[in-house]
Design a protein around this motif. Structure first.
Motif, PDB file in Angstrom:
ATOM      1  N   LYS A 159      -9.362  -8.191  89.602  1.00 61.40           N
ATOM      2  CA  LYS A 159     -10.279  -9.297  89.861  1.00 61.40           C
ATOM      3  C   LYS A 159     -11.490  -8.838  90.682  1.00 61.40           C
ATOM      4  O   LYS A 159     -12.519  -9.510  90.734  1.00 61.40           O
ATOM      5  CB  LYS A 159      -9.488 -10.419  90.563  1.00 61.40           C
ATOM      6  CG  LYS A 159     -10.212 -11.713  90.789  1.00 61.40           C
ATOM      7  CD  LYS A 159     -10.486 -12.498  89.520  1.00 61.40           C
ATOM      8  CE  LYS A 159     -11.578 -13.519  89.780  1.00 61.40           C
ATOM      9  NZ  LYS A 159     -12.098 -14.176  88.613  1.00 61.40           N
ATOM     10  N   PHE A 209      -7.289 -10.592  82.342  1.00 63.28           N
ATOM     11  CA  PHE A 209      -6.854 -11.727  81.513  1.00 63.28           C
ATOM     12  C   PHE A 209      -8.015 -12.341  80.732  1.00 63.28           C
ATOM     13  O   PHE A 209      -7.816 -13.221  79.905  1.00 63.28           O
ATOM     14  CB  PHE A 209      -6.241 -12.820  82.412  1.00 63.28           C
ATOM     15  CG  PHE A 209      -7.140 -13.218  83.529  1.00 63.28           C
ATOM     16  CD1 PHE A 209      -8.107 -14.190  83.349  1.00 63.28           C
ATOM     17  CD2 PHE A 209      -7.068 -12.569  84.757  1.00 63.28           C
ATOM     18  CE1 PHE A 209      -8.984 -14.517  84.371  1.00 63.28           C
ATOM     19  CE2 PHE A 209      -7.930 -12.888  85.789  1.00 63.28           C
ATOM     20  CZ  PHE A 209      -8.893 -13.863  85.593  1.00 63.28           C
ATOM     21  N   CYS A 210      -9.252 -11.920  81.015  1.00 64.70           N
ATOM     22  CA  CYS A 210     -10.432 -12.655  80.540  1.00 64.70           C
ATOM     23  C   CYS A 210     -11.103 -11.959  79.363  1.00 64.70           C
ATOM     24  O   CYS A 210     -11.377 -10.757  79.410  1.00 64.70           O
ATOM     25  CB  CYS A 210     -11.425 -12.775  81.703  1.00 64.70           C
ATOM     26  SG  CYS A 210     -12.961 -13.590  81.238  1.00 64.70           S
ATOM     27  N   ARG A 232     -19.116 -16.023  91.822  1.00 68.71           N
ATOM     28  CA  ARG A 232     -18.088 -15.026  92.178  1.00 68.71           C
ATOM     29  C   ARG A 232     -18.102 -14.824  93.684  1.00 68.71           C
ATOM     30  O   ARG A 232     -19.168 -14.698  94.304  1.00 68.71           O
ATOM     31  CB  ARG A 232     -18.400 -13.672  91.517  1.00 68.71           C
ATOM     32  CG  ARG A 232     -17.990 -13.574  90.078  1.00 68.71           C
ATOM     33  CD  ARG A 232     -17.956 -12.106  89.654  1.00 68.71           C
ATOM     34  NE  ARG A 232     -16.758 -11.459  90.150  1.00 68.71           N
ATOM     35  CZ  ARG A 232     -16.722 -10.328  90.844  1.00 68.71           C
ATOM     36  NH1 ARG A 232     -17.819  -9.700  91.171  1.00 68.71           N
ATOM     37  NH2 ARG A 232     -15.564  -9.821  91.235  1.00 68.71           N
ATOM     38  N   TYR A 280     -16.408 -13.007  77.894  1.00 72.31           N
ATOM     39  CA  TYR A 280     -17.691 -12.350  77.623  1.00 72.31           C
ATOM     40  C   TYR A 280     -17.473 -10.905  77.152  1.00 72.31           C
ATOM     41  O   TYR A 280     -18.311 -10.041  77.376  1.00 72.31           O
ATOM     42  CB  TYR A 280     -18.556 -12.350  78.892  1.00 72.31           C
ATOM     43  CG  TYR A 280     -18.758 -13.723  79.511  1.00 72.31           C
ATOM     44  CD1 TYR A 280     -19.599 -14.650  78.904  1.00 72.31           C
ATOM     45  CD2 TYR A 280     -18.097 -14.081  80.685  1.00 72.31           C
ATOM     46  CE1 TYR A 280     -19.771 -15.903  79.456  1.00 72.31           C
ATOM     47  CE2 TYR A 280     -18.273 -15.342  81.254  1.00 72.31           C
ATOM     48  CZ  TYR A 280     -19.114 -16.238  80.628  1.00 72.31           C
ATOM     49  OH  TYR A 280     -19.294 -17.482  81.186  1.00 72.31           O
ATOM     50  N   GLU A 318      -8.381 -17.902  90.862  1.00 75.98           N
ATOM     51  CA  GLU A 318      -7.220 -17.484  90.061  1.00 75.98           C
ATOM     52  C   GLU A 318      -5.952 -17.298  90.882  1.00 75.98           C
ATOM     53  O   GLU A 318      -4.899 -17.791  90.521  1.00 75.98           O
ATOM     54  CB  GLU A 318      -7.457 -16.194  89.235  1.00 75.98           C
ATOM     55  CG  GLU A 318      -8.890 -15.808  88.885  1.00 75.98           C
ATOM     56  CD  GLU A 318      -9.635 -16.743  87.956  1.00 75.98           C
ATOM     57  OE1 GLU A 318      -9.119 -17.837  87.693  1.00 75.98           O
ATOM     58  OE2 GLU A 318     -10.758 -16.389  87.518  1.00 75.98           O
ATOM     59  N   TRP A 340     -19.300  -8.893  86.394  1.00 81.09           N
ATOM     60  CA  TRP A 340     -18.080  -8.113  86.648  1.00 81.09           C
ATOM     61  C   TRP A 340     -17.424  -7.739  85.330  1.00 81.09           C
ATOM     62  O   TRP A 340     -17.308  -6.583  84.985  1.00 81.09           O
ATOM     63  CB  TRP A 340     -17.148  -8.917  87.558  1.00 81.09           C
ATOM     64  CG  TRP A 340     -15.840  -8.269  87.839  1.00 81.09           C
ATOM     65  CD1 TRP A 340     -14.598  -8.681  87.413  1.00 81.09           C
ATOM     66  CD2 TRP A 340     -15.603  -7.094  88.620  1.00 81.09           C
ATOM     67  NE1 TRP A 340     -13.623  -7.844  87.858  1.00 81.09           N
ATOM     68  CE2 TRP A 340     -14.210  -6.846  88.613  1.00 81.09           C
ATOM     69  CE3 TRP A 340     -16.428  -6.197  89.308  1.00 81.09           C
ATOM     70  CZ2 TRP A 340     -13.620  -5.775  89.270  1.00 81.09           C
ATOM     71  CZ3 TRP A 340     -15.831  -5.123  89.965  1.00 81.09           C
ATOM     72  CH2 TRP A 340     -14.459  -4.921  89.949  1.00 81.09           C
ATOM     73  N   ASN A 341     -16.994  -8.748  84.590  1.00 82.98           N
ATOM     74  CA  ASN A 341     -16.463  -8.575  83.224  1.00 82.98           C
ATOM     75  C   ASN A 341     -15.309  -7.582  83.128  1.00 82.98           C
ATOM     76  O   ASN A 341     -15.187  -6.869  82.124  1.00 82.98           O
ATOM     77  CB  ASN A 341     -17.607  -8.144  82.268  1.00 82.98           C
ATOM     78  CG  ASN A 341     -17.463  -8.843  80.914  1.00 82.98           C
ATOM     79  OD1 ASN A 341     -16.485  -9.553  80.681  1.00 82.98           O
ATOM     80  ND2 ASN A 341     -18.405  -8.641  80.028  1.00 82.98           N
ATOM     81  N   ARG A 342     -14.477  -7.530  84.186  1.00 80.47           N
ATOM     82  CA  ARG A 342     -13.378  -6.568  84.142  1.00 80.47           C
ATOM     83  C   ARG A 342     -12.011  -7.191  84.393  1.00 80.47           C
ATOM     84  O   ARG A 342     -11.026  -6.484  84.544  1.00 80.47           O
ATOM     85  CB  ARG A 342     -13.608  -5.468  85.199  1.00 80.47           C
ATOM     86  CG  ARG A 342     -14.526  -4.388  84.708  1.00 80.47           C
ATOM     87  CD  ARG A 342     -14.747  -3.356  85.782  1.00 80.47           C
ATOM     88  NE  ARG A 342     -16.096  -3.492  86.326  1.00 80.47           N
ATOM     89  CZ  ARG A 342     -16.569  -2.813  87.353  1.00 80.47           C
ATOM     90  NH1 ARG A 342     -15.800  -1.964  87.982  1.00 80.47           N
ATOM     91  NH2 ARG A 342     -17.796  -2.997  87.767  1.00 80.47           N
ATOM     92  N   CYS A 343     -11.941  -8.509  84.536  1.00 85.46           N
ATOM     93  CA  CYS A 343     -10.643  -9.133  84.822  1.00 85.46           C
ATOM     94  C   CYS A 343      -9.713  -8.960  83.618  1.00 85.46           C
ATOM     95  O   CYS A 343     -10.139  -9.142  82.477  1.00 85.46           O
ATOM     96  CB  CYS A 343     -10.818 -10.610  85.152  1.00 85.46           C
ATOM     97  SG  CYS A 343     -11.828 -10.876  86.615  1.00 85.46           S
ATOM     98  N   CYS A 361     -21.043 -11.895  82.275  1.00 84.85           N
ATOM     99  CA  CYS A 361     -20.511 -11.878  83.647  1.00 84.85           C
ATOM    100  C   CYS A 361     -20.844 -10.532  84.271  1.00 84.85           C
ATOM    101  O   CYS A 361     -20.654  -9.492  83.633  1.00 84.85           O
ATOM    102  CB  CYS A 361     -18.990 -12.067  83.572  1.00 84.85           C
ATOM    103  SG  CYS A 361     -18.127 -11.599  85.083  1.00 84.85           S
TER     104      CYS A 361
HETATM  105  S1  SF4 Z   1     -12.654 -14.174  84.943  1.00 81.28           S
HETATM  106 FE1  SF4 Z   1     -13.487 -12.225  85.698  1.00 81.28          FE
HETATM  107  S2  SF4 Z   1     -14.393 -11.243  83.912  1.00 81.28           S
HETATM  108 FE2  SF4 Z   1     -14.052 -13.399  83.363  1.00 81.28          FE
HETATM  109  S3  SF4 Z   1     -15.968 -14.418  83.839  1.00 81.28           S
HETATM  110 FE3  SF4 Z   1     -14.701 -14.631  85.673  1.00 81.28          FE
HETATM  111  S4  SF4 Z   1     -15.209 -12.840  86.967  1.00 81.28           S
HETATM  112 FE4  SF4 Z   1     -15.998 -12.454  84.910  1.00 81.28          FE
END
Ligand code: SF4
Length: 342
Positions: free
Chosen positions: A148, A35-36, A108, A39, A136, A30-33, A28
């Motif tokens: 987010k 809760f996630c 996104r 990846y 979300e 962004w990869n900074r959320c 992703c």
């Molecule tokens: S929830 Fe956030 S970190 Fe996870 S894949 Fe979606 S944008 Fe990326």
């Protein structure tokens, strides 16, 4: 042993179980959320056109004789590709799988708003005609707390632009994301954003605090307090009740959702959806705990399952053994079981 001759990413939406999967990006951008962990630790990259073309050719060979009507482009955000390259991938894909009627991708909001309306139109015309958006929440406070990296205004702008281009939109909502502090804002403001977008599909998921996530750290430091199962259904009731003027298909459709029977078409099924919430909320405490634990243990799928004698007996044995050992840890156990669902 991995026998697949082309690259696959780790996840796809529940609705794409029967789809051809083609990977255009890894991880992703962004990869900074908070809760996630989908990846986590996986560096982001856009795959080269050459690699993607080779994979499409390999997939066509591998699946020879099989007819696909749908394809999902992995991983987290195909819109990060240059528009011309994405269009080239779509054309190549359709030439190798001419029966495809729907091609979908995650998108996104922050990436999509960098495309112009005419680029979105070109992408849709080239075949990418369904979008999965991880909205979300529609609450800026919740989006900020969850890192987010987007706002309600950007979510509305990107979704409306994609809809205007002709794409079907599926918005994912995470129940419980606001925690005890923000649950009402989360429910109301999410519904208000959805009212403005009127997406084709609304898909709800329920929060599970994943080990190793930023949210787990927020729980540890007392910044986030997860809600009870009952409170999450109260929240969902408020969300449904605030949805207004939309024609979306609404569904609890993931194993992590407590009331899988809550599915329907707006506006006509709104009373039915509210009645399902009210039925759960009106259960005597003992019955509510019984159903909730039975669902979390994977022994029930929906509330009516408690009337099935076989299911009920199995659930009673498992639940009484749990309650004897951990009488005060019902919510913690439910939260941990939610976190284990992928
Ligand atoms: S929830 Fe956030 S970190 Fe996870 S894949 Fe979606 S944008 Fe990326």
């Amino acid at each position: 042993m991995n026998t697949c001759p082309f690259e696959l990413g780790p996840i796809r939406p529940v609705d794409e179980a029967e789809s051809l999967l083609i990977r255009t990006t890894r991880s992703c951008p962004w990869n900074r959320c908070e809760f996630c962990v989908n990846y986590k630790g996986m560096p982001f990259s856009i795959r080269s056109l050459d690699e993607i073309r080779k994979d499409i050719e390999a997939a066509a060979k591998f699946h020879r004789g099989r007819t696909f009507r749908t394809c999902f482009l992995q991983d987290g955000d195909s819109f990060v590709m240059k528009t011309a390259e994405l269009i080239e991938v779509l054309a190549f894909l359709k030439s190798h799988f001419p029966t495809l009627q729907r091609i979908s991708s995650y998108g996104r909001a922050q990436t999509m708003i960098r495309k112009s309306p005419s680029e979105m139109q070109e992408i849709c015309n080239a075949g990418l005609n369904k979008l999965y958006c991880g909205m979300e929440s529609g609450s800026d406070a919740v989006l900020k707390q969850m890192h987010k990296g987007t706002t309600a205004a950007d979510i509305i702008k990107s979704a409306c632009m994609a809809k205007a281009a002709g794409m079907d939109i599926s918005e994912f909502i995470i129940l419980g994301l606001g925690g005890q502090e923000l649950w009402q804002d989360h429910a109301r403001e999410t519904a208000q954003v959805l009212n403005q977008i009127n997406p084709h599909y609304i898909r709800v998921l329920t929060i599970g605090v994943k080990p190793g996530s930023g949210l787990e750290e927020q729980v540890r430091t007392g910044k986030y307090h997860f809600q009870t199962e009952k409170n999450i259904i109260e929240e969902q009731r408020l969300l449904i009740n605030t949805l207004d003027g939309i024609t979306s298909n609404y569904a609890n459709h993931h194993m992590v959702d407590l009331l899988m029977e809550a599915r329907g078409q707006f506006p006509q099924d709104k009373p039915k959806l509210l009645a399902i919430m009210d039925r759960y909320l009106a259960l005597p405490e003992k019955d509510r705990i019984h159903y909730t634990l039975g669902k979390r243990f994977g022994l029930y799928q929906k509330m009516d399952d408690v009337h099935n004698e076989t299911y009920r007996q199995r659930a009673e044995t498992a639940i009484s053994s749990f309650l004897n050992s951990y009488p005060d840890q019902i919510e913690e156990a439910c939260q941990q079981l939610r976190a284990q669902v992928v």
